[in-house]
Scaffold this motif. Structure first.
Motif, PDB file in Angstrom:
ATOM      1  N   PRO A  48     -11.537   9.146   0.690  1.00  0.00           N
ATOM      2  CA  PRO A  48     -11.197   7.766   1.022  1.00  0.00           C
ATOM      3  C   PRO A  48     -12.377   7.068   1.694  1.00  0.00           C
ATOM      4  CG  PRO A  48     -10.246   9.267   2.636  1.00  0.00           C
ATOM      5  CD  PRO A  48     -10.967  10.125   1.626  1.00  0.00           C
ATOM      6  N   ALA A  49     -12.351   5.743   1.668  1.00  0.00           N
ATOM      7  CA  ALA A  49     -13.372   4.987   2.400  1.00  0.00           C
ATOM      8  C   ALA A  49     -13.205   5.260   3.888  1.00  0.00           C
ATOM      9  CB  ALA A  49     -13.211   3.504   2.111  1.00  0.00           C
ATOM     10  N   ALA A  85      -9.713   5.712   6.509  1.00  0.00           N
ATOM     11  CA  ALA A  85      -9.418   7.095   6.106  1.00  0.00           C
ATOM     12  C   ALA A  85      -8.328   7.722   6.974  1.00  0.00           C
ATOM     13  CB  ALA A  85     -10.690   7.934   6.177  1.00  0.00           C
ATOM     14  N   TYR A  86      -8.098   7.161   8.179  1.00  0.00           N
ATOM     15  CA  TYR A  86      -7.056   7.753   9.039  1.00  0.00           C
ATOM     16  C   TYR A  86      -5.670   7.586   8.426  1.00  0.00           C
ATOM     17  CZ  TYR A  86      -7.349   2.896  10.735  1.00  0.00           C
ATOM     18  OH  TYR A  86      -7.425   1.537  10.816  1.00  0.00           O
ATOM     19  N   VAL A  87      -5.472   6.566   7.616  1.00  0.00           N
ATOM     20  CA  VAL A  87      -4.164   6.401   6.952  1.00  0.00           C
ATOM     21  C   VAL A  87      -4.064   7.405   5.797  1.00  0.00           C
ATOM     22  CG1 VAL A  87      -2.548   4.751   5.958  1.00  0.00           C
ATOM     23  CG2 VAL A  87      -4.357   3.927   7.464  1.00  0.00           C
ATOM     24  N   THR A  88      -5.131   7.510   5.034  1.00  0.00           N
ATOM     25  CA  THR A  88      -5.135   8.444   3.893  1.00  0.00           C
ATOM     26  C   THR A  88      -4.933   9.878   4.372  1.00  0.00           C
ATOM     27  OG1 THR A  88      -6.794   6.987   2.926  1.00  0.00           O
ATOM     28  CG2 THR A  88      -6.417   9.075   1.814  1.00  0.00           C
ATOM     29  N   GLU A  89      -5.647  10.230   5.452  1.00  0.00           N
ATOM     30  CA  GLU A  89      -5.559  11.612   5.954  1.00  0.00           C
ATOM     31  C   GLU A  89      -4.110  11.970   6.276  1.00  0.00           C
ATOM     32  OE1 GLU A  89      -5.480  12.733   9.692  1.00  0.00           O
ATOM     33  OE2 GLU A  89      -7.107  14.227   9.727  1.00  0.00           O
ATOM     34  N   PHE A  94     -11.639   0.870   0.740  1.00  0.00           N
ATOM     35  CA  PHE A  94     -10.924   0.893   2.025  1.00  0.00           C
ATOM     36  C   PHE A  94      -9.612   0.118   2.000  1.00  0.00           C
ATOM     37  CE2 PHE A  94     -13.599  -2.943   2.315  1.00  0.00           C
ATOM     38  CZ  PHE A  94     -12.637  -3.877   2.651  1.00  0.00           C
ATOM     39  N   ASN A  95      -9.444  -0.777   1.013  1.00  0.00           N
ATOM     40  CA  ASN A  95      -8.382  -1.776   1.165  1.00  0.00           C
ATOM     41  C   ASN A  95      -6.970  -1.238   0.963  1.00  0.00           C
ATOM     42  OD1 ASN A  95      -9.019  -1.418  -1.502  1.00  0.00           O
ATOM     43  ND2 ASN A  95      -8.819  -3.560  -2.080  1.00  0.00           N
ATOM     44  N   PHE A  96      -6.805  -0.229   0.114  1.00  0.00           N
ATOM     45  CA  PHE A  96      -5.464   0.350  -0.046  1.00  0.00           C
ATOM     46  C   PHE A  96      -5.549   1.866   0.135  1.00  0.00           C
ATOM     47  CE2 PHE A  96      -4.941  -3.709  -2.321  1.00  0.00           C
ATOM     48  CZ  PHE A  96      -3.843  -4.186  -1.609  1.00  0.00           C
ATOM     49  N   PRO A  97      -5.537   2.310   1.402  1.00  0.00           N
ATOM     50  CA  PRO A  97      -5.791   3.735   1.672  1.00  0.00           C
ATOM     51  C   PRO A  97      -4.733   4.676   1.097  1.00  0.00           C
ATOM     52  CG  PRO A  97      -5.166   2.542   3.691  1.00  0.00           C
ATOM     53  CD  PRO A  97      -5.391   1.523   2.641  1.00  0.00           C
ATOM     54  N   VAL A  98      -3.522   4.171   0.848  1.00  0.00           N
ATOM     55  CA  VAL A  98      -2.482   5.039   0.276  1.00  0.00           C
ATOM     56  C   VAL A  98      -2.373   4.793  -1.231  1.00  0.00           C
ATOM     57  CG1 VAL A  98      -0.019   5.621   0.307  1.00  0.00           C
ATOM     58  CG2 VAL A  98      -1.232   5.140   2.446  1.00  0.00           C
ATOM     59  N   TRP A  99      -2.090   3.546  -1.608  1.00  0.00           N
ATOM     60  CA  TRP A  99      -1.948   3.231  -3.044  1.00  0.00           C
ATOM     61  C   TRP A  99      -3.208   3.631  -3.814  1.00  0.00           C
ATOM     62  CZ3 TRP A  99      -4.784   0.090  -6.314  1.00  0.00           C
ATOM     63  CH2 TRP A  99      -4.221  -0.136  -7.579  1.00  0.00           C
ATOM     64  N   GLY A 100      -4.374   3.328  -3.216  1.00  0.00           N
ATOM     65  CA  GLY A 100      -5.643   3.608  -3.895  1.00  0.00           C
ATOM     66  C   GLY A 100      -5.789   5.079  -4.226  1.00  0.00           C
ATOM     67  N   MET A 101      -5.258   5.923  -3.347  1.00  0.00           N
ATOM     68  CA  MET A 101      -5.294   7.369  -3.625  1.00  0.00           C
ATOM     69  C   MET A 101      -4.240   7.734  -4.664  1.00  0.00           C
ATOM     70  SD  MET A 101      -4.634  10.594  -1.063  1.00  0.00           S
ATOM     71  CE  MET A 101      -3.286   9.830  -0.172  1.00  0.00           C
ATOM     72  N   LEU A 102      -3.017   7.206  -4.494  1.00  0.00           N
ATOM     73  CA  LEU A 102      -1.906   7.677  -5.325  1.00  0.00           C
ATOM     74  C   LEU A 102      -1.971   7.167  -6.755  1.00  0.00           C
ATOM     75  CD1 LEU A 102       1.003   7.454  -2.720  1.00  0.00           C
ATOM     76  CD2 LEU A 102      -0.443   9.408  -3.291  1.00  0.00           C
ATOM     77  N   GLU A 103      -2.535   5.981  -6.964  1.00  0.00           N
ATOM     78  CA  GLU A 103      -2.596   5.481  -8.343  1.00  0.00           C
ATOM     79  C   GLU A 103      -3.531   6.343  -9.187  1.00  0.00           C
ATOM     80  OE1 GLU A 103      -5.131   3.286 -10.009  1.00  0.00           O
ATOM     81  OE2 GLU A 103      -6.596   3.140  -8.379  1.00  0.00           O
ATOM     82  N   ASP A 130       0.819  -1.213   0.000  1.00  0.00           N
ATOM     83  CA  ASP A 130       0.000   0.000   0.000  1.00  0.00           C
ATOM     84  C   ASP A 130       0.857   1.270   0.000  1.00  0.00           C
ATOM     85  OD1 ASP A 130      -2.388   1.470   0.176  1.00  0.00           O
ATOM     86  OD2 ASP A 130      -2.207   1.609   2.359  1.00  0.00           O
ATOM     87  N   ILE A 131       1.788   1.337   0.946  1.00  0.00           N
ATOM     88  CA  ILE A 131       2.512   2.605   1.170  1.00  0.00           C
ATOM     89  C   ILE A 131       3.655   2.756   0.163  1.00  0.00           C
ATOM     90  CG2 ILE A 131       3.922   3.862   2.840  1.00  0.00           C
ATOM     91  CD1 ILE A 131       2.235   2.208   5.017  1.00  0.00           C
TER      92      ILE A 131
END
Ligand code: NAP
Length: 674
Positions: free
Chosen positions: A184-185, A189-193, A159-168, A101-102
């Motif tokens: 984010p889901a 969302a605390y990881v994405t934030e 929800f499953n990839f809070p970082v990769w899902g945003m960055l891709e 993910d990260i």
């Protein structure tokens, strides 16, 4: 972890919803880790801020400048990755899951940064395809171009990839010059934030380029227009709901959907238990079931095997699954973490019960928490089902248990296997384990159109294979039908999803000025000196040099043939050459023409031209016979600065004969000092 209220990043500042917050809990023990909400936000103002502040700022930058921002963001994420790993542990992820993910997310940004520099011009407009001739005399031509959409990209993520899902999604969007609002889901969302904070704190992003909604998107979709894009990842049900939003339909808002997917894997008929492919197949299924506790859109849900091998495959799978240790990833020896939440656990159990209407469970007990796990956490054992009648079964081809769940099924022959794969009605990915190219051809011809990606794994590539479940930034991610019909990434293809393709029509001169590429028919600039004497900065597009003539003799051809060793009959044997449908008799080598052309156009003294970098689009149009005279015209066609010292120049090269007929055309590439 102490619970905190997640914030929204809105119109250039952080915003905390005053009320209506919902708890977000840890996957490991059910304790509250955050509260989330977006109550009170003015979503219309967010969209407007993106359009009026973020968009213009991004569009003022070139692709290369945007690429540099992406690199800086990725560097910052890597530098502060441990902050993200700490938070990610509460999503139930193992260290490896979080790494995907990260660091996988940062790697995606790095890839887009590098592709942006290497594959896109240092410009704001992207030329698409060749110039299209539209008139007899060449004064009216066409050229497709891409320009940035002038709206906002709304990214709604799973929800499953809070970082990769945003960055891709963010990489291609920002590279395209489009601002984003990320949603984010809630469950992770605390990881994405935190990742958004890290990116904003670099100070690299122009104001308005990135906003964040933690919580509901409220009436955001009501404010969208035809310049906006919604890029959604999540369940089919939510996708359908959003896609049917009246504004999306009315305004033709681009809607990219990445939905659930009943991905298949196929054991080739040649892959019997003694072959390496059999072991690779078993290993891959278990990996796909356990990474991220099976909460991957690309995970293998349906495994098809030759009917005579199903017992052997089942036995091998069960033996391997028995070694999986489920628990808190912080504990030594744990190989599979938890599902995201107890709600997800309930959902997975219910779906397994539906699958069990078609199949029987041959490994795992979905309803008993694995030994030693916290009863308040969202732990489940991997569950393997076996369905012996895949043609009468329904749920196994239609219901996605978004967890560590897969179903094993027999097929009778390859056509049967292909038809069963197709019953997924469109998937993100399928894999095939075979060492027989004929099997691979048959499966690709029969099943590729139902899939966004097909992995063919065998003993030759397995060691370096990135695996069934890994979407890669250079390759497309998405799939037809049930998978949503969307496509993301795929290198620069993904950038174009946030740009508009327009067919320009006009004179070569005007289109050259717009595209910053000289094209045939546009004015030629006479600088008074050989263009090789001009630095990268001095050289204007359209600067041209026309050489004198050189007659090509039979001696030249023979000399070239013996010197290079290329004594192909078309150059050496009059009768054989004349018998060839393309040649009137012996002709000059194509490479001789190129070499003599270089001799004709080169300006030999040391100067700003540093190196010949290659050539592109070479075509030999007309043969050159002994006695013909050739000359070459070289015109500066495009410039692309590479760094602070030099840039790449593309030269249009046109070789003609004594009658003015075109003999050869190509683009010559040189590196020129600034
Ligand atoms: P989901 O419930 O559909 O949620 C996806 C996203 O949509 C979340 O951010 C969710 O926010 C948001 N959402 C839900 N209702 C909404 C509404 N009315 N308006 C605006 N946004 C709304 O899916 P999920 O449970 O998070 O993810 C699991 C599913 O995603 C699985 O089916 C999986 O296959 C699929 N998935 C697909 C891919 C792919 O690339 N194809 C990748 C990953 C996952 P809240 O969380 O706040 O409700």
């Amino acid at each position: 972890m102490t619970s905190r209220i997640l914030q929204n990043y809105v119109s250039g500042g952080w915003y905390t919803a005053p009320s209506g917050l919902s708890p977000v809990v840890s996957a490991l023990d059910g304790t509250e880790v955050a509260q989330i909400g977006s109550g009170g936000l003015d979503f219309g103002a967010m969209a407007a801020y993106a359009r009026t502040t973020g968009g213009p700022a991004l569009r003022a930058l070139t692709f290369h400048e945007r690429a540099k921002i992406l690199r800086g963001l990725a560097d910052a994420i890597i530098a502060r990755k441990e902050e993200l790993y700490t938070l990610s542990a509460h999503t139930g992820a193992t260290r490896t899951d979080s790494w995907i993910d990260i660091e996988g997310g940062a790697a995606t940004l790095f890839t887009y940064a590098s592709k942006g520099r290497r594959e896109l011009p240092n410009a704001r407009i992207l030329v698409d395809g060749p110039v299209e001739g539209l008139s007899k005399r060449g004064s009216f031509v066409g050229q497709h171009v891409y320009t940035s959409l002038q709206g906002v990209a709304v990214h709604i993520n799973a929800f499953n990839f809070p970082v990769w899902g945003m960055l891709e999604k963010l990489g291609p969007t920002l590279l395209a010059g489009v601002p984003a609002i990320v949603k984010p889901a809630s469950a992770s969302a605390y990881v994405t934030e935190q990742c958004v904070r890290i990116m904003l704190e670099t100070g690299l992003l122009p104001k308005g380029a990135l906003q964040l909604i933690t919580g509901s998107t409220g009436d955001l979709l009501d404010h969208l227009t035809g310049q906006d894009v919604v890029s959604f990842t999540g369940s089919a049900a939510t996708a359908q709901k959003l896609q049917n939003h009246p504004v999306i339909a009315r305004e033709s808002v681009r809607f990219v959907a990445e939905r659930d997917s009943l991905n298949a894997t196929l054991l080739g008929p040649d892959a019997t238990p003694e072959t390496p492919e059999f072991d690779l197949f078993v290993k891959e299924i278990v990996r796909e079931m356990t990474v991220k506790a099976g909460q991957k859109c690309t995970a293998i849900r349906r495994a098809f095997v030759p009917s005579e091998l199903i017992d052997a495959v089942q036995e091998a799978l069960c033996a391997r699954l028995a070694k999986v240790v489920v628990g808190d990833p912080a504990q030594e020896g744990v190989t599979m973490g938890a599902l995201i939440s107890t709600a997800q656990l309930r959902d997975v159990r219910e779906t397994i019960a539906q699958l069990a209407e078609d199949a029987r469970i041959v490994f795992g007990d979905p309803n008993t928490p694995p030994p030693g796990t916290n009863a308040n956490g969202a732990f489940i054992s991997p569950v393997l089902l076996r369905c012996d009648a895949p043609w009468t079964a329904k749920n196994v081809h239609e219901r996605e248990a978004f967890g560590a769940v897969s179903t094993l099924m027999p097929y009778t022959d390859l056509n049967d296997a292909i038809a069963l794969c197709q019953r997924g009605a469109g998937s993100l990915v399928m894999s095939l384990f075979t060492h027989d190219p004929e099997v691979a051809v048959t499966v690709v011809e029969g099943a590729a159109s139902f899939h966004g990606r097909v992995l063919i794994n065998d003993r030759d590539c397995a060691k370096e294979s990135t695996g069934h479940g890994s979407p890669l930034p250079a390759l497309v991610h998405g799939g037809p039908g049930r998978a949503g019909g969307g496509e993301e990434m795929g290198g620069i293809r993904g950038v174009k999803h946030y740009m508009q393709r327009t067919a320009l029509q006009g004179s070569p001169g005007t289109l050259s000025a717009i595209t910053n590429r000289w094209m045939n028919g546009a004015p030629v600039v006479e600088a008074g000196v050989h263009p090789f004497r001009r630095t990268f900065a001095e050289l204007a597009l359209g600067e041209s040099f026309t050489s004198g003539q050189r007659v090509i003799t039979l001696d030249d051809i023979e000399h070239f043939a013996h010197f290079t060793g290329d004594t192909f009959y078309a150059h050496m044997d009059e009768a054989a050459a004349a018998a060839n449908p393309f040649f009137p008799g012996r002709v000059a080598h194509g490479y001789l023409i190129l070499s003599f052309a270089a001799g004709l156009f080169v300006d030999p003294a040391p100067g700003p031209v540093l190196a010949n970098y290659g050539l592109e689009n070479l075509r030999f149009i007309k043969p050159v016979s002994p006695g013909d005279a050739i000359k070459v015209r070289l015109t500066a066609k495009a410039k692309n600065q590479r760094n602070a010292e030099y840039g790449e120049v593309t030269w249009d090269a046109l070789v003609t004969n004594q009658d003015g007929d075109t003999v050869a055309t190509y683009d010559l590439l040189t590196m020129n000092a600034l």
